[in-house]
Design a protein around this motif. Structure first.
Motif, PDB file in Angstrom:
ATOM      1  N   HIS A  44      20.077  37.229  30.217  1.00  0.00           N
ATOM      2  CA  HIS A  44      21.398  37.103  30.103  1.00  0.00           C
ATOM      3  C   HIS A  44      22.061  38.439  30.785  1.00  0.00           C
ATOM      4  N   ALA A  45      21.303  39.736  30.223  1.00  0.00           N
ATOM      5  CA  ALA A  45      21.793  40.933  30.812  1.00  0.00           C
ATOM      6  C   ALA A  45      21.618  41.105  31.956  1.00  0.00           C
ATOM      7  N   ARG A  46      20.774  40.396  32.594  1.00  0.00           N
ATOM      8  CA  ARG A  46      20.482  40.627  34.262  1.00  0.00           C
ATOM      9  C   ARG A  46      21.296  39.809  34.942  1.00  0.00           C
ATOM     10  N   PHE A  47      21.975  38.495  34.271  1.00  0.00           N
ATOM     11  CA  PHE A  47      23.044  37.832  34.711  1.00  0.00           C
ATOM     12  C   PHE A  47      24.268  38.350  34.848  1.00  0.00           C
ATOM     13  N   SER A  48      24.541  39.040  33.592  1.00  0.00           N
ATOM     14  CA  SER A  48      25.951  39.572  33.410  1.00  0.00           C
ATOM     15  C   SER A  48      26.292  40.659  34.326  1.00  0.00           C
ATOM     16  N   VAL A  49      25.186  41.612  34.564  1.00  0.00           N
ATOM     17  CA  VAL A  49      25.303  42.726  35.481  1.00  0.00           C
ATOM     18  C   VAL A  49      25.446  42.364  37.041  1.00  0.00           C
ATOM     19  N   ALA A  50      24.587  41.263  37.250  1.00  0.00           N
ATOM     20  CA  ALA A  50      24.640  40.858  38.623  1.00  0.00           C
ATOM     21  C   ALA A  50      25.952  40.137  39.141  1.00  0.00           C
ATOM     22  N   SER A  51      26.529  39.456  38.120  1.00  0.00           N
ATOM     23  CA  SER A  51      27.776  38.908  38.393  1.00  0.00           C
ATOM     24  C   SER A  51      28.815  40.137  38.270  1.00  0.00           C
ATOM     25  N   ALA A  52      28.842  40.929  37.433  1.00  0.00           N
ATOM     26  CA  ALA A  52      29.781  42.169  37.828  1.00  0.00           C
ATOM     27  C   ALA A  52      29.646  42.753  39.094  1.00  0.00           C
ATOM     28  N   GLU A  53      28.351  43.006  39.392  1.00  0.00           N
ATOM     29  CA  GLU A  53      28.269  43.637  40.891  1.00  0.00           C
ATOM     30  C   GLU A  53      28.617  42.870  41.898  1.00  0.00           C
ATOM     31  N   ALA A  54      28.370  41.447  41.711  1.00  0.00           N
ATOM     32  CA  ALA A  54      28.815  40.513  42.994  1.00  0.00           C
ATOM     33  C   ALA A  54      30.224  40.459  43.219  1.00  0.00           C
ATOM     34  N   ARG A  55      31.063  40.655  42.155  1.00  0.00           N
ATOM     35  CA  ARG A  55      32.504  40.581  42.114  1.00  0.00           C
ATOM     36  C   ARG A  55      33.034  42.197  42.827  1.00  0.00           C
ATOM     37  N   LEU A  56      32.372  43.224  42.496  1.00  0.00           N
ATOM     38  CA  LEU A  56      32.660  44.382  43.322  1.00  0.00           C
ATOM     39  C   LEU A  56      32.393  44.279  44.646  1.00  0.00           C
TER      40      LEU A  56
END
Length: 108
Positions: A44-56
């Motif tokens: 979940h941590a990897r998913f949350s970070v990757a999602s936030a990075e993708a939006r940027l």
């Protein structure tokens, strides 16, 4: 308004990335405290970070370069920016365009 909205959205996305990293670190160190398996916490941590990075990246690479350009590309970028900003319309710092009939998510 567009430059202000870009800065606002970028700031929100950076905040979300920071929160995702912090939450992932906290839950990752003590998953049992939160009732999750260590593997699930890490995933979940990897998913949350990757999602936030993708939006940027989406904002920086596929929206901002086309803002202010003529034709469909510019109109699409403006529309995408408003869609990305729409969840934050009630945020106290949202740069509302006073006097404009356009709302977040509305075509330019």
């Amino acid at each position: 308004m567009t430059a202000d909205l870009v800065a606002f959205v970028r700031a929100r996305f950076e905040e979300e990335l920071e929160k995702a990293r912090f939450a992932g670190d906290v839950v990752g160190k003590q998953p049992e405290r939160f009732g999750v398996e260590p593997e699930d916490a890490a995933r979940h941590a990897r998913f949350s970070v990757a999602s936030a990075e993708a939006r940027l990246v989406l904002l920086a690479d596929t929206v901002v370069p086309y803002l202010g350009t003529s034709g469909p590309g510019g109109r699409n970028a403006e529309f995408q920016l408003r869609l990305l900003a729409a969840p934050y319309v009630e945020h106290r710092d949202y740069p509302h365009d006073e006097g404009s009939a356009h709302q977040p998510g509305s075509p330019a």
